[in-house]
Design a protein around this motif. Structure first.
Motif, PDB file in Angstrom:
ATOM      1  N   ASN A  57     -12.422  51.748  57.923  1.00 45.59           N
ATOM      2  CA  ASN A  57     -12.324  51.189  59.270  1.00 45.59           C
ATOM      3  C   ASN A  57     -13.363  51.836  60.178  1.00 45.59           C
ATOM      4  OD1 ASN A  57      -9.963  49.352  59.227  1.00 45.59           O
ATOM      5  ND2 ASN A  57      -8.902  51.208  58.557  1.00 45.59           N
ATOM      6  N   HIS A  58     -14.083  51.033  60.946  1.00 45.11           N
ATOM      7  CA  HIS A  58     -15.108  51.549  61.845  1.00 45.11           C
ATOM      8  C   HIS A  58     -14.559  51.542  63.263  1.00 45.11           C
ATOM      9  CE1 HIS A  58     -18.863  51.977  64.053  1.00 45.11           C
ATOM     10  NE2 HIS A  58     -19.412  52.398  62.922  1.00 45.11           N
ATOM     11  N   PRO A  59     -14.576  52.681  63.969  1.00 46.46           N
ATOM     12  CA  PRO A  59     -13.917  52.770  65.270  1.00 46.46           C
ATOM     13  C   PRO A  59     -14.617  52.039  66.397  1.00 46.46           C
ATOM     14  CG  PRO A  59     -14.952  54.852  64.722  1.00 46.46           C
ATOM     15  CD  PRO A  59     -15.064  53.991  63.502  1.00 46.46           C
ATOM     16  N   GLY A  60     -15.901  51.723  66.282  1.00 45.25           N
ATOM     17  CA  GLY A  60     -16.615  51.065  67.368  1.00 45.25           C
ATOM     18  C   GLY A  60     -16.960  52.051  68.469  1.00 45.25           C
ATOM     19  N   VAL A  61     -17.827  51.621  69.357  1.00 45.30           N
ATOM     20  CA  VAL A  61     -18.291  52.517  70.416  1.00 45.30           C
ATOM     21  C   VAL A  61     -17.195  52.701  71.466  1.00 45.30           C
ATOM     22  CG1 VAL A  61     -20.691  51.838  70.069  1.00 45.30           C
ATOM     23  CG2 VAL A  61     -19.316  50.637  71.766  1.00 45.30           C
ATOM     24  N   THR A  62     -17.374  53.704  72.296  1.00 48.04           N
ATOM     25  CA  THR A  62     -16.405  54.038  73.341  1.00 48.04           C
ATOM     26  C   THR A  62     -16.054  52.819  74.194  1.00 48.04           C
ATOM     27  OG1 THR A  62     -17.213  56.309  73.439  1.00 48.04           O
ATOM     28  CG2 THR A  62     -16.062  55.470  75.383  1.00 48.04           C
ATOM     29  N   ARG A  63     -14.760  52.586  74.362  1.00 49.35           N
ATOM     30  CA  ARG A  63     -14.198  51.540  75.231  1.00 49.35           C
ATOM     31  C   ARG A  63     -14.638  50.123  74.866  1.00 49.35           C
ATOM     32  NH1 ARG A  63     -11.192  54.068  78.631  1.00 49.35           N
ATOM     33  NH2 ARG A  63     -11.733  56.162  79.381  1.00 49.35           N
ATOM     34  N   SER A  64     -15.082  49.913  73.667  1.00 47.10           N
ATOM     35  CA  SER A  64     -15.452  48.569  73.229  1.00 47.10           C
ATOM     36  C   SER A  64     -14.208  47.809  72.778  1.00 47.10           C
ATOM     37  CB  SER A  64     -16.453  48.641  72.076  1.00 47.10           C
ATOM     38  OG  SER A  64     -15.845  49.272  70.950  1.00 47.10           O
ATOM     39  N   GLU A  65     -14.338  46.493  72.625  1.00 47.91           N
ATOM     40  CA  GLU A  65     -13.227  45.697  72.101  1.00 47.91           C
ATOM     41  C   GLU A  65     -12.897  46.126  70.672  1.00 47.91           C
ATOM     42  OE1 GLU A  65     -13.805  41.517  72.480  1.00 47.91           O
ATOM     43  OE2 GLU A  65     -14.184  41.580  74.626  1.00 47.91           O
ATOM     44  N   GLN A  66     -13.929  46.470  69.911  1.00 42.79           N
ATOM     45  CA  GLN A  66     -13.685  46.921  68.547  1.00 42.79           C
ATOM     46  C   GLN A  66     -12.862  48.206  68.542  1.00 42.79           C
ATOM     47  OE1 GLN A  66     -17.113  46.968  66.036  1.00 42.79           O
ATOM     48  NE2 GLN A  66     -16.164  48.263  64.474  1.00 42.79           N
ATOM     49  N   ARG A  67     -13.155  49.139  69.458  1.00 42.11           N
ATOM     50  CA  ARG A  67     -12.379  50.373  69.538  1.00 42.11           C
ATOM     51  C   ARG A  67     -10.924  50.051  69.918  1.00 42.11           C
ATOM     52  NH1 ARG A  67     -13.322  55.710  70.894  1.00 42.11           N
ATOM     53  NH2 ARG A  67     -15.135  55.485  69.554  1.00 42.11           N
ATOM     54  N   HIS A  68     -10.773  49.147  70.842  1.00 43.94           N
ATOM     55  CA  HIS A  68      -9.428  48.747  71.281  1.00 43.94           C
ATOM     56  C   HIS A  68      -8.598  48.270  70.077  1.00 43.94           C
ATOM     57  CE1 HIS A  68      -7.214  46.656  74.893  1.00 43.94           C
ATOM     58  NE2 HIS A  68      -6.520  47.632  74.354  1.00 43.94           N
ATOM     59  N   ARG A  69      -9.197  47.416  69.272  1.00 41.75           N
ATOM     60  CA  ARG A  69      -8.476  46.894  68.096  1.00 41.75           C
ATOM     61  C   ARG A  69      -8.287  47.985  67.035  1.00 41.75           C
ATOM     62  NH1 ARG A  69      -8.016  41.465  68.335  1.00 41.75           N
ATOM     63  NH2 ARG A  69      -9.193  40.452  69.995  1.00 41.75           N
ATOM     64  N   TYR A  70      -9.261  48.859  66.919  1.00 39.93           N
ATOM     65  CA  TYR A  70      -9.172  49.963  65.968  1.00 39.93           C
ATOM     66  C   TYR A  70      -7.974  50.860  66.294  1.00 39.93           C
ATOM     67  CZ  TYR A  70     -10.750  54.176  63.421  1.00 39.93           C
ATOM     68  OH  TYR A  70     -10.843  55.263  62.597  1.00 39.93           O
ATOM     69  N   ILE A  71      -7.802  51.179  67.581  1.00 41.37           N
ATOM     70  CA  ILE A  71      -6.699  52.053  67.974  1.00 41.37           C
ATOM     71  C   ILE A  71      -5.358  51.332  67.832  1.00 41.37           C
ATOM     72  CG2 ILE A  71      -5.726  53.396  69.873  1.00 41.37           C
ATOM     73  CD1 ILE A  71      -8.251  54.564  68.450  1.00 41.37           C
ATOM     74  N   ALA A  72      -5.354  50.008  68.045  1.00 39.84           N
ATOM     75  CA  ALA A  72      -4.118  49.256  67.805  1.00 39.84           C
ATOM     76  C   ALA A  72      -3.722  49.351  66.334  1.00 39.84           C
ATOM     77  CB  ALA A  72      -4.299  47.797  68.219  1.00 39.84           C
ATOM     78  N   ARG A  73      -4.710  49.240  65.427  1.00 38.22           N
ATOM     79  CA  ARG A  73      -4.408  49.366  63.997  1.00 38.22           C
ATOM     80  C   ARG A  73      -3.988  50.790  63.642  1.00 38.22           C
ATOM     81  NH1 ARG A  73      -9.212  46.424  63.613  1.00 38.22           N
ATOM     82  NH2 ARG A  73     -10.305  48.209  62.701  1.00 38.22           N
ATOM     83  N   PHE A  74      -4.603  51.754  64.310  1.00 41.92           N
ATOM     84  CA  PHE A  74      -4.234  53.148  64.054  1.00 41.92           C
ATOM     85  C   PHE A  74      -2.798  53.417  64.528  1.00 41.92           C
ATOM     86  CE2 PHE A  74      -4.316  57.694  65.547  1.00 41.92           C
ATOM     87  CZ  PHE A  74      -4.266  58.258  64.273  1.00 41.92           C
ATOM     88  N   ALA A  75      -2.417  52.846  65.669  1.00 44.39           N
ATOM     89  CA  ALA A  75      -1.041  53.011  66.148  1.00 44.39           C
ATOM     90  C   ALA A  75      -0.056  52.416  65.151  1.00 44.39           C
ATOM     91  CB  ALA A  75      -0.891  52.354  67.519  1.00 44.39           C
ATOM     92  N   VAL A  76      -0.405  51.300  64.538  1.00 46.72           N
ATOM     93  CA  VAL A  76       0.442  50.710  63.499  1.00 46.72           C
ATOM     94  C   VAL A  76       0.545  51.658  62.313  1.00 46.72           C
ATOM     95  CG1 VAL A  76       0.571  48.845  61.785  1.00 46.72           C
ATOM     96  CG2 VAL A  76       0.033  48.316  64.179  1.00 46.72           C
ATOM     97  N   HIS A  77      -0.589  52.252  61.930  1.00 40.87           N
ATOM     98  CA  HIS A  77      -0.607  53.195  60.807  1.00 40.87           C
ATOM     99  C   HIS A  77       0.331  54.374  61.063  1.00 40.87           C
ATOM    100  CE1 HIS A  77      -2.237  55.849  57.678  1.00 40.87           C
ATOM    101  NE2 HIS A  77      -2.317  56.779  58.615  1.00 40.87           N
ATOM    102  N   LEU A  78       0.271  54.956  62.271  1.00 42.23           N
ATOM    103  CA  LEU A  78       1.137  56.091  62.590  1.00 42.23           C
ATOM    104  C   LEU A  78       2.610  55.676  62.625  1.00 42.23           C
ATOM    105  CD1 LEU A  78      -0.743  58.106  65.368  1.00 42.23           C
ATOM    106  CD2 LEU A  78      -0.453  58.708  62.963  1.00 42.23           C
ATOM    107  N   THR A  79       2.883  54.473  63.107  1.00 42.78           N
ATOM    108  CA  THR A  79       4.270  53.985  63.139  1.00 42.78           C
ATOM    109  C   THR A  79       4.826  53.890  61.728  1.00 42.78           C
ATOM    110  OG1 THR A  79       3.744  52.723  65.144  1.00 42.78           O
ATOM    111  CG2 THR A  79       5.763  52.138  63.971  1.00 42.78           C
ATOM    112  N   ARG A  80       4.037  53.363  60.830  1.00 44.63           N
ATOM    113  CA  ARG A  80       4.485  53.265  59.432  1.00 44.63           C
ATOM    114  C   ARG A  80       4.649  54.654  58.812  1.00 44.63           C
ATOM    115  NH1 ARG A  80       0.478  48.418  58.336  1.00 44.63           N
ATOM    116  NH2 ARG A  80       1.878  46.643  58.699  1.00 44.63           N
ATOM    117  N   ALA A  81       3.754  55.562  59.172  1.00 45.36           N
ATOM    118  CA  ALA A  81       3.852  56.917  58.625  1.00 45.36           C
ATOM    119  C   ALA A  81       5.137  57.590  59.088  1.00 45.36           C
ATOM    120  CB  ALA A  81       2.634  57.736  59.057  1.00 45.36           C
ATOM    121  N   LEU A  82       5.509  57.410  60.344  1.00 44.16           N
ATOM    122  CA  LEU A  82       6.754  57.991  60.837  1.00 44.16           C
ATOM    123  C   LEU A  82       7.959  57.330  60.167  1.00 44.16           C
ATOM    124  CD1 LEU A  82       8.271  59.893  62.695  1.00 44.16           C
ATOM    125  CD2 LEU A  82       8.062  58.193  64.529  1.00 44.16           C
ATOM    126  N   ALA A  83       7.891  56.017  59.962  1.00 43.35           N
ATOM    127  CA  ALA A  83       8.982  55.334  59.264  1.00 43.35           C
ATOM    128  C   ALA A  83       9.119  55.866  57.840  1.00 43.35           C
ATOM    129  CB  ALA A  83       8.740  53.825  59.262  1.00 43.35           C
TER     130      ALA A  83
END
Length: 568
Positions: A57-83
């Motif tokens: 996964n590529h994080p994209g540049v600071t405050r870009s739309e790609q970064r926004h989506r990257y962090i949304a996917r990362f939040a999903v990853h952490l949620t699954r890890a906690l589950a």
């Protein structure tokens, strides 16, 4: 440290029924993630990699739309890890949030207290993941141990219906379609509970007044004793704020999707609005029907994920989608040789009755009400209402203030024709103008008074004024002070006036309320002129004004005569 430098919990919302994310109850979590959006690419890749997020996964540049989506996917990853750390297998979905620095994470729940406690750990988990000195694995274990002792709390209360349910959604036409379906069922002798933005009804009796087009309305309707059918108006606000009030429906009806209520609850585009409204088609029983408007591309697209059998309706009997659906075993409704017809692969064309014999169509001049009639007839037939009762019901449902208040109600007053309608968006105004044009005798004028709630976008307000100006000879604005919803009243009027001017008219008179605007139209107009008003705030007062001055509600036969006069 300020909030902009921290991960924050913006909102934790419990969705009690099927919703935008899952077809079962879910938790929706909105998180402020500004620190993650501000990181350099290398730092973002390093910190997410420590938490086991795939390096591809590529994080994209600071405050870009790609970064926004990257962090949304990362939040999903952490949620699954906690589950996983709690020994739970959990479905999780994420997306960018309603604001540029937010993401949304959603997951289903079986016990509310446990799910909320789990959700409250996610912002701290995202926060500590910013610190390269902290062990993510150890933190997950500590959080999981803390969650073990939480009281699970209550289970969901979404209703599994014991009677057939017809759910109706769309931007325009929902209430009329719901009322018409209920009338068709009563024509078959069935006891019906139904919900609208006006209240909950049992047969013809009002059970409780108010906007019950959401979760609570479904519960009140289905709680009515000895009913045989429930017809539920299902608005996007209720879906987004709490979910749908039933676990399934037997028939889903989607009337249309047009620009209204945008920039609310994170819905910014028509495609996103369509995604919300399509939810009722995803909970249709496999042996049920999804009744879809083939003339609306966004609605037609819903058939791809619809759970029931497709039943399309269109004003065009040669619509390609109708042919495809029939070839695949679905059904369709259309208008052929001036009559409503049912189409199937076994019986290609079956005539129901002439459009002019269906009062809701106003002798055939109201195309959007022809579509509503087709949708209601398809829904009724789909739930097993006999065809004879459907035809009788279509003949006897009248757009009067008693049976369908505020929806294309036609009065006559001192030789003038007056149309009262709920039209509150561009398509609604366009449909109201179409009715007025169908009733106007040659050489006479159309007067139109309209207003708007303040929570519409600037573009929608401009188009309202433009559409009104293009369709009427004289236009006025009625202010709706109860519906400003935070907008400055002068700004609201200014934007409506700008649309009117761009539509080719001079700036229009502005009145403090709808009744004053109606009085102006009556004074300025002459015999045989057509007056139209969008009754949003003062519907009872408008009816009272007309009746006090000798106005009379216009029945189907008289409407036919008015339409015939207009065509001569």
């Amino acid at each position: 440290m300020g909030e902009a430098q921290r991960v924050t919990l913006v909102e934790l919302r419990v969705l009690d029924g099927p919703n935008l994310y899952f077809t079962r109850p879910a938790i929706k979590l909105t998180l402020g993630v500004s620190p993650w959006l501000a990181l350099s690419e290398e730092r973002a890749r390093l910190l997410t990699g420590r938490a086991g997020f795939p390096a591809l996964n590529h994080p994209g540049v600071t405050r870009s739309e790609q970064r926004h989506r990257y962090i949304a996917r990362f939040a999903v990853h952490l949620t699954r890890a906690l589950a996983d750390a709690t020994g739970t297998r959990l479905a999780v979905r994420g997306r960018p949030g309603p604001e540029p620095d937010q993401v949304v994470v959603a997951f289903p729940w079986r016990r509310q207290a446990a799910a909320e406690a789990f959700a409250r750990e996610l912002a701290p988990l995202l926060e500590l993941s910013l610190d390269a000195r902290r062990s993510i694995k150890r933190s997950l274990s500590e959080m999981a141990r803390g969650l073990d002792g939480v009281d699970p709390g209550p289970a969901p209360t979404v209703i599994d219906p014991s009677v057939p349910v017809i759910s109706v959604t769309g931007t325009n036409g929902k209430t009329t379609t719901v009322r018409l379906v209920a009338h068709l069922a009563r024509s078959a002798g069935k006891s019906v509970a139904y919900t609208t933005t006006d209240g909950v009804y049992r047969d013809e009796a009002l059970v409780e007044a108010g906007d019950y087009s959401g979760f609570g309305g479904a519960a009140k309707a289905l709680a009515q004793p000895d009913i045989e059918l429930a017809v539920l108006e299902t608005a996007r606000g209720g879906i987004l704020l709490r979910g749908i009030g039933t676990s399934s429906n037997d028939v889903a009806v989607v009337t249309n999707v047009t620009a209204d209520h945008l920039d609310q609850h994170g819905i910014r585009t028509l495609d996103q609005l369509a995604e919300v409204k399509a939810i009722i088609t995803r909970i249709t029983r496999p042996d049920g029907w999804d009744v879809l408007n083939a003339d609306d591309a966004l609605v037609l697209g819903m058939r791809r994920q619809a759970a029931g059998h497709p039943w399309l309706f269109s004003l065009d009997p040669d619509h390609p989608a109708l042919r495809t659906t029939l070839a695949e075993g679905g059904w369709a409704m259309s208008v052929l040789d001036g009559a409503l017809v049912v189409m199937s692969s076994r019986r290609q064309v079956h005539r129901l009755l002439p459009v002019e014999d269906v009062p809701v169509t106003l002798a055939g001049i109201s195309r959007h009400n022809i579509s509503n009639a087709m949708a209601a007839a398809a829904a009724a037939l789909g739930v097993g209402i006999p065809e004879g009762a459907v035809i009788d019901g279509l003949r006897t449902f009248v757009l009067d203030p008693e049976r369908n208040p505020g929806r294309a109600n036609v009065f006559e007053l001192d030789g003038r024709t007056v149309v009262i309608d709920y039209a509150h968006n561009e398509d609604g105004i366009r449909g109201l103008v179409e009715i007025c044009q169908g009733l106007r005798p040659p050489g006479r004028r159309i007067f139109l008074t309209f207003g708007s709630a303040g929570d519409r976008t600037n573009a929608i307000l401009h188009r309202l004024g433009y559409t009104a100006a293009r369709g009427a000879d004289r236009v006025a604005i009625a202010e709706l002070h109860r519906y400003l919803r935070g907008r400055d009243p002068q700004d609201l009027v200014r934007r409506l006036q700008a649309g009117i001017v761009d539509g080719g008219r001079r700036e229009s008179p502005v009145f403090a309320n709808e009744v004053e605007a109606l009085e102006w139209m009556v004074r300025e107009s002459g015999p045989n002129d057509v007056l139209a008003i969008t009754a949003l705030a003062q519907r009872p007062e408008i009816f009272a004004y007309l009746r006090d001055r000798g106005g009379s509600s216009t029945g189907p036969e008289r409407i036919r005569a008015l339409v015939k006069r207009a065509r001569q």
